[in-house]
Design a protein around this motif. Structure first.
Motif, PDB file in Angstrom:
ATOM      1  N   ARG A 165       0.847  -1.190   0.000  1.00 40.71           N
ATOM      2  CA  ARG A 165       0.000   0.000   0.000  1.00 40.71           C
ATOM      3  C   ARG A 165       0.885   1.244   0.000  1.00 40.71           C
ATOM      4  NH1 ARG A 165      -2.244  -4.079   2.658  1.00 40.71           N
ATOM      5  NH2 ARG A 165      -4.415  -4.580   2.223  1.00 40.71           N
ATOM      6  N   TYR A 166       0.320   2.348  -0.485  1.00 38.97           N
ATOM      7  CA  TYR A 166       1.126   3.545  -0.730  1.00 38.97           C
ATOM      8  C   TYR A 166       0.675   4.727   0.121  1.00 38.97           C
ATOM      9  CZ  TYR A 166       2.583   0.859  -4.784  1.00 38.97           C
ATOM     10  OH  TYR A 166       3.079  -0.127  -5.585  1.00 38.97           O
ATOM     11  N   LEU A 167       1.641   5.580   0.432  1.00 40.71           N
ATOM     12  CA  LEU A 167       1.395   6.846   1.107  1.00 40.71           C
ATOM     13  C   LEU A 167       2.057   7.937   0.282  1.00 40.71           C
ATOM     14  CD1 LEU A 167       0.503   8.496   3.671  1.00 40.71           C
ATOM     15  CD2 LEU A 167       2.851   8.127   4.504  1.00 40.71           C
ATOM     16  N   VAL A 168       1.273   8.912  -0.162  1.00 42.37           N
ATOM     17  CA  VAL A 168       1.827  10.041  -0.912  1.00 42.37           C
ATOM     18  C   VAL A 168       2.362  11.072   0.081  1.00 42.37           C
ATOM     19  CG1 VAL A 168       1.318  11.942  -2.482  1.00 42.37           C
ATOM     20  CG2 VAL A 168       0.271   9.698  -2.861  1.00 42.37           C
ATOM     21  N   VAL A 169       3.581  11.500  -0.148  1.00 47.38           N
ATOM     22  CA  VAL A 169       4.154  12.597   0.635  1.00 47.38           C
ATOM     23  C   VAL A 169       4.032  13.857  -0.218  1.00 47.38           C
ATOM     24  CG1 VAL A 169       6.199  13.517   1.782  1.00 47.38           C
ATOM     25  CG2 VAL A 169       5.763  11.042   1.794  1.00 47.38           C
TER      26      VAL A 169
END
Length: 204
Positions: A165-169
């Motif tokens: 899963r991804y987290l955008v910074v």
């Protein structure tokens, strides 16, 4: 003969949501649950507890270059070091927005979502139109969210899976120089960590 219309019509809900609504209605009528309490709990997990965790991760990356580097290399470990791990957050990757590239997260097969840092997924994230169109026409989807990016800015779409899963910074906004992490976290929204929005401007 009149009909009792003192009930909610669930025709516009998907089957699971309709079942949840029916169960909530039954429990409420029996006096076993308070609808206001349920709404408050859902609101907390959708907009406060989860997203605030992710906001603190982003704020630390903005203010600590070594942490940002760690987050790029091993987001799972870096996030866990702040105490945020668990359900649907076991395997994470952080993707950083730049002046040249904007990142957008979707789950085309279902609705995989990093609960540990973003809380419960918004309804639109799970909806088929978003899941299909985010890949086909990401720029158009972003515009529907009120986000119009420069034509020369590349949009990269990341497809979440059960394994990753991804987290955008998001980009750190101008005008927040010298702010501490807690104050910076106030600028980070849930949508900016999915990619359908930007971080708030300090004046906002």
């Amino acid at each position: 003969m009149s009909h009792d219309h003192d009930h909610h019509h669930d025709n516009d809900l998907d089957p699971m949501a309709a079942r949840v609504r029916a169960l909530e209605t039954i429990l409420t009528r029996k006096g076993l649950v308070d609808p206001a309490a349920i709404d408050a709990i859902v609101e907390t997990y959708e907009t406060k507890v989860g997203p605030r965790n992710g906001a603190r991760v982003v704020a630390k990356a903005w203010s600590d270059a070594s942490f940002a580097d760690w987050l790029r290399r091993d987001a799972t470990a870096a996030i866990a070091s702040l105490g945020y791990s668990g359900r649907q957050g076991e395997h994470m990757q952080a993707v950083f927005n730049t002046d040249k590239t904007h990142n957008l997260v979707v789950c085309t097969l279902c609705s995989c979502y990093p609960w540990s840092v973003l809380g419960l997924p918004p309804v639109w994230y799970k909806a088929p139109p978003y899941r299909s169109r985010a890949v086909i026409d990401p720029r158009g989807v972003l515009e529907e969210f009120g986000l119009t990016l420069p034509n020369d800015r590349k949009i990269r779409v990341w497809d979440s899976t059960a394994e990753l899963r991804y987290l955008v910074v998001p980009l750190r906004p101008v005008g927040a120089e010298g702010w501490d992490e807690e104050r910076l976290a106030d600028l980070v929204t849930r949508d900016s960590m999915i990619g359908t929005g930007l971080a708030l401007e300090p004046a906002a």
